[in-house]
Design a protein around this motif. Structure first.
Motif, PDB file in Angstrom:
ATOM      1  N   ASP A 102       0.835  -1.200   0.000  1.00 55.00           N
ATOM      2  CA  ASP A 102       0.000   0.000   0.000  1.00 55.00           C
ATOM      3  C   ASP A 102       0.872   1.254   0.000  1.00 55.00           C
ATOM      4  O   ASP A 102       0.643   2.186  -0.781  1.00 55.00           O
ATOM      5  CB  ASP A 102      -0.929   0.014   1.220  1.00 55.00           C
ATOM      6  N   LEU A 103       1.886   1.287   0.859  1.00 53.71           N
ATOM      7  CA  LEU A 103       2.787   2.434   0.897  1.00 53.71           C
ATOM      8  C   LEU A 103       3.579   2.530  -0.402  1.00 53.71           C
ATOM      9  O   LEU A 103       3.738   3.631  -0.960  1.00 53.71           O
ATOM     10  CB  LEU A 103       3.741   2.307   2.082  1.00 53.71           C
ATOM     11  N   THR A 104       4.066   1.414  -0.894  1.00 58.15           N
ATOM     12  CA  THR A 104       4.863   1.432  -2.117  1.00 58.15           C
ATOM     13  C   THR A 104       4.066   1.969  -3.288  1.00 58.15           C
ATOM     14  O   THR A 104       4.549   2.817  -4.060  1.00 58.15           O
ATOM     15  CB  THR A 104       5.379   0.017  -2.434  1.00 58.15           C
ATOM     16  N   ARG A 105       2.847   1.502  -3.456  1.00 61.40           N
ATOM     17  CA  ARG A 105       2.008   2.001  -4.564  1.00 61.40           C
ATOM     18  C   ARG A 105       1.697   3.481  -4.393  1.00 61.40           C
ATOM     19  O   ARG A 105       1.662   4.239  -5.377  1.00 61.40           O
ATOM     20  CB  ARG A 105       0.719   1.184  -4.639  1.00 61.40           C
ATOM     21  N   ALA A 106       1.497   3.919  -3.154  1.00 65.05           N
ATOM     22  CA  ALA A 106       1.229   5.337  -2.913  1.00 65.05           C
ATOM     23  C   ALA A 106       2.440   6.192  -3.266  1.00 65.05           C
ATOM     24  O   ALA A 106       2.309   7.291  -3.821  1.00 65.05           O
ATOM     25  CB  ALA A 106       0.831   5.561  -1.457  1.00 65.05           C
ATOM     26  N   VAL A 107       3.634   5.690  -2.979  1.00 67.45           N
ATOM     27  CA  VAL A 107       4.856   6.421  -3.334  1.00 67.45           C
ATOM     28  C   VAL A 107       5.009   6.475  -4.852  1.00 67.45           C
ATOM     29  O   VAL A 107       5.339   7.534  -5.409  1.00 67.45           O
ATOM     30  CB  VAL A 107       6.088   5.765  -2.683  1.00 67.45           C
ATOM     31  N   VAL A 108       4.790   5.363  -5.538  1.00 72.35           N
ATOM     32  CA  VAL A 108       4.878   5.358  -6.999  1.00 72.35           C
ATOM     33  C   VAL A 108       3.888   6.357  -7.591  1.00 72.35           C
ATOM     34  O   VAL A 108       4.214   7.110  -8.525  1.00 72.35           O
ATOM     35  CB  VAL A 108       4.648   3.936  -7.549  1.00 72.35           C
ATOM     36  N   ASP A 109       2.683   6.402  -7.055  1.00 71.25           N
ATOM     37  CA  ASP A 109       1.691   7.375  -7.537  1.00 71.25           C
ATOM     38  C   ASP A 109       2.155   8.800  -7.274  1.00 71.25           C
ATOM     39  O   ASP A 109       2.050   9.672  -8.151  1.00 71.25           O
ATOM     40  CB  ASP A 109       0.343   7.137  -6.861  1.00 71.25           C
ATOM     41  N   ALA A 110       2.685   9.063  -6.076  1.00 75.82           N
ATOM     42  CA  ALA A 110       3.147  10.411  -5.734  1.00 75.82           C
ATOM     43  C   ALA A 110       4.343  10.820  -6.583  1.00 75.82           C
ATOM     44  O   ALA A 110       4.519  12.002  -6.892  1.00 75.82           O
ATOM     45  CB  ALA A 110       3.513  10.475  -4.249  1.00 75.82           C
ATOM     46  N   ALA A 111       5.157   9.834  -6.979  1.00 80.82           N
ATOM     47  CA  ALA A 111       6.332  10.133  -7.801  1.00 80.82           C
ATOM     48  C   ALA A 111       5.947  10.549  -9.211  1.00 80.82           C
ATOM     49  O   ALA A 111       6.738  11.209  -9.902  1.00 80.82           O
ATOM     50  CB  ALA A 111       7.258   8.928  -7.843  1.00 80.82           C
ATOM     51  N   GLY A 139       5.465  -1.070 -10.013  1.00 79.68           N
ATOM     52  CA  GLY A 139       6.024   0.029 -10.786  1.00 79.68           C
ATOM     53  C   GLY A 139       7.297   0.628 -10.225  1.00 79.68           C
ATOM     54  O   GLY A 139       7.715   1.711 -10.640  1.00 79.68           O
ATOM     55  N   VAL A 140       7.941  -0.072  -9.283  1.00 76.79           N
ATOM     56  CA  VAL A 140       9.210   0.391  -8.727  1.00 76.79           C
ATOM     57  C   VAL A 140      10.299   0.239  -9.789  1.00 76.79           C
ATOM     58  O   VAL A 140      10.323  -0.734 -10.546  1.00 76.79           O
ATOM     59  CB  VAL A 140       9.553  -0.418  -7.455  1.00 76.79           C
TER      60      VAL A 140
END
Length: 241
Positions: A102-111, A139-140
């Motif tokens: 959840d955090l990883t996907r949120a970071v990818v979206d914010a990036a 998407g990392v």
């Protein structure tokens, strides 16, 4: 050629990176703790050096299990770093012994299309191959790993296996204890990049105690050593003599 990412944590290191010209800078504070989010001023200075800057976003020392308040800080720092001109961010979160997706996907979206590196929180995970699959799907851009060892050179076989498993779906970058004596061995595992800090210790004396980690008396701090950084660059580019 194996890409070279130089980790720096202060203005002196930024200046050295500007001269050495690694492929990327990982910018952090407090590398002795594993790294923390650097200040806005240091991000600005690093961006001005003209080398792509990837900002470590880690809100505190310790492990990588983050609550909602931590996650909000991480996402705010991701946006701020990219707004300041960073080319990418470096993050990592866990839930138990698995990736915090959840955090990883949120970071990818914010990036919003900028590169995202999942840092050595990866080395704490139970199933690193399954984590590669999950991070690639999320998407990392790349994973920083020592192959689960304290020193990447001690996990050459695992790094080679992880690079094979990644199979071009996600970049693999080896880091952890890399220095000129072992950089070629680490690069030979087939990873896409090698990460190193090229640190040296500057010794000083403190007249008074400044805290539990800074007692009065002889003290030291780590900074970047230009000769070591240059040698690492040349080894990884095949230019070492």
């Amino acid at each position: 050629m194996t890409a070279f990412e130089l980790a720096v944590q202060d203005a002196a290191g930024v200046a050295i990176a500007g001269r050495v010209r690694p492929d990327r800078i990982e910018l952090a504070a407090a590398l002795s703790t594993g790294g923390l989010t650097p200040s806005p001023g240091l991000i600005e200075a690093a961006v001005a050096a003209g080398v792509p800057v990837h900002v470590l976003v880690r809100p505190r020392a310790g492990g990588f299990a983050y609550d909602d308040a931590d996650a909000a800080v991480i996402l705010a720092d991701v946006r701020a770093a990219l707004a300041a001109g960073a080319a990418g961010v470096v993050v990592g979160g866990t839930v138990g012994d698995s990736v915090d997706l959840d955090l990883t996907r949120a970071v990818v979206d914010a990036a919003a299309g900028a590169e995202v590196t999942f840092h050595r929180a990866f080395d704490t995970l139970r199933d690193r191959r399954r984590a590669i699959d999950a991070l690639a799907e999320a998407g990392v851009t790349r994973i920083l790993t020592s192959g689960g060892a304290s020193c990447a050179a001690d996990a050459a076989a695992e790094l080679r296996a992880l690079a094979t498993h990644a199979a071009g779906r996600i970049q693999l970058m080896a880091g952890g204890g890399v220095d000129p004596s072992n950089a070629a061995v680490v690069a030979a595992t087939g990873v896409d990049a090698v990460h190193a800090s090229a640190k040296a210790v500057v010794t000083e004396r403190l007249a008074v105690s400044l805290g539990s980690g800074a007692a009065a008396g002889a003290a030291g701090y780590e900074t970047t050593d230009e000769q070591t950084a240059t040698l690492l660059r040349d080894i990884l580019r095949g230019d070492a003599r």
